[in-house]
Design a protein around this motif. Sequence first.
Motif, PDB file in Angstrom:
ATOM      1  N   ILE A  21     -35.164  68.711 -71.158  1.00 50.23           N
ATOM      2  CA  ILE A  21     -35.644  67.366 -71.480  1.00 50.23           C
ATOM      3  C   ILE A  21     -36.402  66.767 -70.298  1.00 50.23           C
ATOM      4  O   ILE A  21     -37.448  66.134 -70.453  1.00 50.23           O
ATOM      5  CB  ILE A  21     -34.472  66.451 -71.881  1.00 50.23           C
ATOM      6  CG1 ILE A  21     -33.883  66.898 -73.218  1.00 50.23           C
ATOM      7  CG2 ILE A  21     -34.913  64.993 -71.953  1.00 50.23           C
ATOM      8  CD1 ILE A  21     -32.670  66.098 -73.653  1.00 50.23           C
ATOM      9  N   GLY A  22     -35.865  66.977 -69.097  1.00 49.53           N
ATOM     10  CA  GLY A  22     -36.514  66.445 -67.903  1.00 49.53           C
ATOM     11  C   GLY A  22     -37.907  67.006 -67.707  1.00 49.53           C
ATOM     12  O   GLY A  22     -38.834  66.285 -67.309  1.00 49.53           O
ATOM     13  N   THR A  23     -38.087  68.293 -67.997  1.00 50.30           N
ATOM     14  CA  THR A  23     -39.400  68.920 -67.854  1.00 50.30           C
ATOM     15  C   THR A  23     -40.393  68.349 -68.851  1.00 50.30           C
ATOM     16  O   THR A  23     -41.552  68.086 -68.522  1.00 50.30           O
ATOM     17  CB  THR A  23     -39.276  70.440 -68.051  1.00 50.30           C
ATOM     18  OG1 THR A  23     -38.299  70.966 -67.151  1.00 50.30           O
ATOM     19  CG2 THR A  23     -40.611  71.122 -67.788  1.00 50.30           C
ATOM     20  N   ILE A  24     -39.928  68.146 -70.079  1.00 51.08           N
ATOM     21  CA  ILE A  24     -40.795  67.582 -71.118  1.00 51.08           C
ATOM     22  C   ILE A  24     -41.208  66.160 -70.759  1.00 51.08           C
ATOM     23  O   ILE A  24     -42.377  65.783 -70.861  1.00 51.08           O
ATOM     24  CB  ILE A  24     -40.084  67.622 -72.479  1.00 51.08           C
ATOM     25  CG1 ILE A  24     -39.862  69.073 -72.922  1.00 51.08           C
ATOM     26  CG2 ILE A  24     -40.879  66.847 -73.532  1.00 51.08           C
ATOM     27  CD1 ILE A  24     -38.966  69.210 -74.133  1.00 51.08           C
ATOM     28  N   LEU A  25     -40.236  65.351 -70.321  1.00 50.01           N
ATOM     29  CA  LEU A  25     -40.530  63.961 -69.965  1.00 50.01           C
ATOM     30  C   LEU A  25     -41.434  63.882 -68.732  1.00 50.01           C
ATOM     31  O   LEU A  25     -42.260  62.961 -68.623  1.00 50.01           O
ATOM     32  CB  LEU A  25     -39.237  63.193 -69.726  1.00 50.01           C
ATOM     33  CG  LEU A  25     -38.373  62.923 -70.960  1.00 50.01           C
ATOM     34  CD1 LEU A  25     -37.089  62.200 -70.570  1.00 50.01           C
ATOM     35  CD2 LEU A  25     -39.153  62.121 -71.992  1.00 50.01           C
ATOM     36  N   TYR A  26     -41.281  64.824 -67.824  1.00 49.83           N
ATOM     37  CA  TYR A  26     -42.148  64.820 -66.639  1.00 49.83           C
ATOM     38  C   TYR A  26     -43.600  65.064 -67.036  1.00 49.83           C
ATOM     39  O   TYR A  26     -44.511  64.374 -66.562  1.00 49.83           O
ATOM     40  CB  TYR A  26     -41.688  65.884 -65.645  1.00 49.83           C
ATOM     41  CG  TYR A  26     -42.591  66.027 -64.441  1.00 49.83           C
ATOM     42  CD1 TYR A  26     -42.866  64.935 -63.631  1.00 49.83           C
ATOM     43  CD2 TYR A  26     -43.164  67.249 -64.115  1.00 49.83           C
ATOM     44  CE1 TYR A  26     -43.689  65.061 -62.517  1.00 49.83           C
ATOM     45  CE2 TYR A  26     -43.989  67.384 -63.015  1.00 49.83           C
ATOM     46  CZ  TYR A  26     -44.248  66.286 -62.221  1.00 49.83           C
ATOM     47  OH  TYR A  26     -45.070  66.413 -61.131  1.00 49.83           O
ATOM     48  N   GLY A  27     -43.803  66.041 -67.914  1.00 49.73           N
ATOM     49  CA  GLY A  27     -45.159  66.299 -68.390  1.00 49.73           C
ATOM     50  C   GLY A  27     -45.735  65.103 -69.121  1.00 49.73           C
ATOM     51  O   GLY A  27     -46.924  64.772 -68.975  1.00 49.73           O
ATOM     52  N   ALA A  28     -44.896  64.424 -69.895  1.00 55.73           N
ATOM     53  CA  ALA A  28     -45.358  63.239 -70.621  1.00 55.73           C
ATOM     54  C   ALA A  28     -45.660  62.093 -69.667  1.00 55.73           C
ATOM     55  O   ALA A  28     -46.647  61.363 -69.842  1.00 55.73           O
ATOM     56  CB  ALA A  28     -44.301  62.816 -71.633  1.00 55.73           C
ATOM     57  N   VAL A  61     -29.740  67.117 -66.902  1.00 55.96           N
ATOM     58  CA  VAL A  61     -31.139  66.697 -66.960  1.00 55.96           C
ATOM     59  C   VAL A  61     -31.584  66.163 -65.612  1.00 55.96           C
ATOM     60  O   VAL A  61     -30.945  65.284 -65.033  1.00 55.96           O
ATOM     61  CB  VAL A  61     -31.349  65.608 -68.037  1.00 55.96           C
ATOM     62  CG1 VAL A  61     -32.806  65.162 -68.071  1.00 55.96           C
ATOM     63  CG2 VAL A  61     -30.904  66.114 -69.393  1.00 55.96           C
ATOM     64  N   THR A  62     -32.701  66.707 -65.103  1.00 55.69           N
ATOM     65  CA  THR A  62     -33.289  66.230 -63.852  1.00 55.69           C
ATOM     66  C   THR A  62     -34.559  65.453 -64.171  1.00 55.69           C
ATOM     67  O   THR A  62     -35.489  65.981 -64.778  1.00 55.69           O
ATOM     68  CB  THR A  62     -33.633  67.407 -62.916  1.00 55.69           C
ATOM     69  OG1 THR A  62     -32.429  68.128 -62.610  1.00 55.69           O
ATOM     70  CG2 THR A  62     -34.246  66.901 -61.615  1.00 55.69           C
ATOM     71  N   GLU A  83     -36.444  62.666 -57.312  1.00 58.52           N
ATOM     72  CA  GLU A  83     -35.898  62.972 -58.633  1.00 58.52           C
ATOM     73  C   GLU A  83     -34.410  62.669 -58.635  1.00 58.52           C
ATOM     74  O   GLU A  83     -33.777  62.559 -57.584  1.00 58.52           O
ATOM     75  CB  GLU A  83     -36.151  64.435 -59.005  1.00 58.52           C
ATOM     76  CG  GLU A  83     -35.555  65.431 -58.027  1.00 58.52           C
ATOM     77  CD  GLU A  83     -35.934  66.865 -58.325  1.00 58.52           C
ATOM     78  OE1 GLU A  83     -35.094  67.760 -58.065  1.00 58.52           O
ATOM     79  OE2 GLU A  83     -37.059  67.098 -58.801  1.00 58.52           O
ATOM     80  N   VAL A  84     -33.862  62.496 -59.840  1.00 61.15           N
ATOM     81  CA  VAL A  84     -32.441  62.200 -59.973  1.00 61.15           C
ATOM     82  C   VAL A  84     -31.865  63.075 -61.067  1.00 61.15           C
ATOM     83  O   VAL A  84     -32.518  63.324 -62.090  1.00 61.15           O
ATOM     84  CB  VAL A  84     -32.217  60.701 -60.283  1.00 61.15           C
ATOM     85  CG1 VAL A  84     -32.903  60.306 -61.582  1.00 61.15           C
ATOM     86  CG2 VAL A  84     -30.733  60.363 -60.336  1.00 61.15           C
TER      87      VAL A  84
END
Length: 351
Positions: A60-67, A194-195, A188-189
């Motif tokens: 999820i963190g990777t997807i949100l980062y790209g977004a 999730v990161t 990052e946290v």
Amino acid sequence: MTAAATEPGRTEATRDDRVAGRSLAARLLSRPEVGSLVGAVVIFLLFMAVAAPFRNVANIGTILYGASAIGIMAVPVALLMIGGEFDLSAGVAVTTSGLSASLIAWNFGLNVWMGVLLALAVSLAIGAFNGWLLLRTGLPSFLVTLGTFFILQGVNLGVTRLLTGNVATADISDMDGFAAAQKVFGSEVALGPVTLKVTVLYWVVLTVVAAYVLLRTRVGNWIFAVGGDAGAARAMGVPVRATKIGLFMAVGFCGWVSGMHLLFQFNTVQSGEGIGKEFIFIIAAVIGGCLLTGGYGSVVGASVGALIFGMTQLGINYAGWNPDWFKTFLGVMLLLATVVNVYVKRKADLR
């Protein structure tokens, strides 16, 4: 007696015709962001079904980062489009900001924070210049910012190569102030598995603030007014000049935020970064409900458009599909979103 008997009926009919409330479905369909929300749900369900890694919570963190990388810029670009203008220099302006901070700090031996603040001044100046030149010349923003795009692209490469002998800046990770700046722009946290990158926080905050300004303040009314009809807005006392320049400067500010993340995430900046990303920002805004004609749109929708981009970009890889088709998908989404937005706008006007 007959007149008295029929009067209540006439009154009831008149009341129903004048004040009949719209259904919940009608109100929802009139919102510019509804199409992007439906699209986001469809994309989410699609990749949940066909891509096993997409169902992994840790991703999820990777997807949100790209977004968020797209969303931070899609929000001000959406505001600018609602105001009736474009900025084709937004992508390279992000790179210009990161280059400015790094090159200034490195070549003058300054604390990194001085480079960061001077880069902010550069980014705001680029936005102000775009707005000023647009209003001064009366040229379409497409042409003005296309010119700025090529100017910045050449300056980014030429100055970087002149000062470093290379196409990238030097590594500034050992300079004074770098560690503190990295915590602000590149930290990052971890929330369980999730990161989340700090850019996700900035993206959410920018979306909330921009939505509030657009829908709850006088400035928001000005933005809709100048995008709908600048001449009529000026006649009504709307500060058209200040509003348009302010919108371009908002793009510059968010370009600075993105540029600082670019620098402090990788410690260095490539001078050729950002080319082509301006179209991604515009696509996210259009998917989110913004019309190319101005005066209509949603920053929340633009953020959802950025989320669609993030989910699709990684979902295609997670599903093992050929990534060569990704740009084709973006083109199809742009065309569909444009058609849907025009249809929704017409229906909203009829109501």
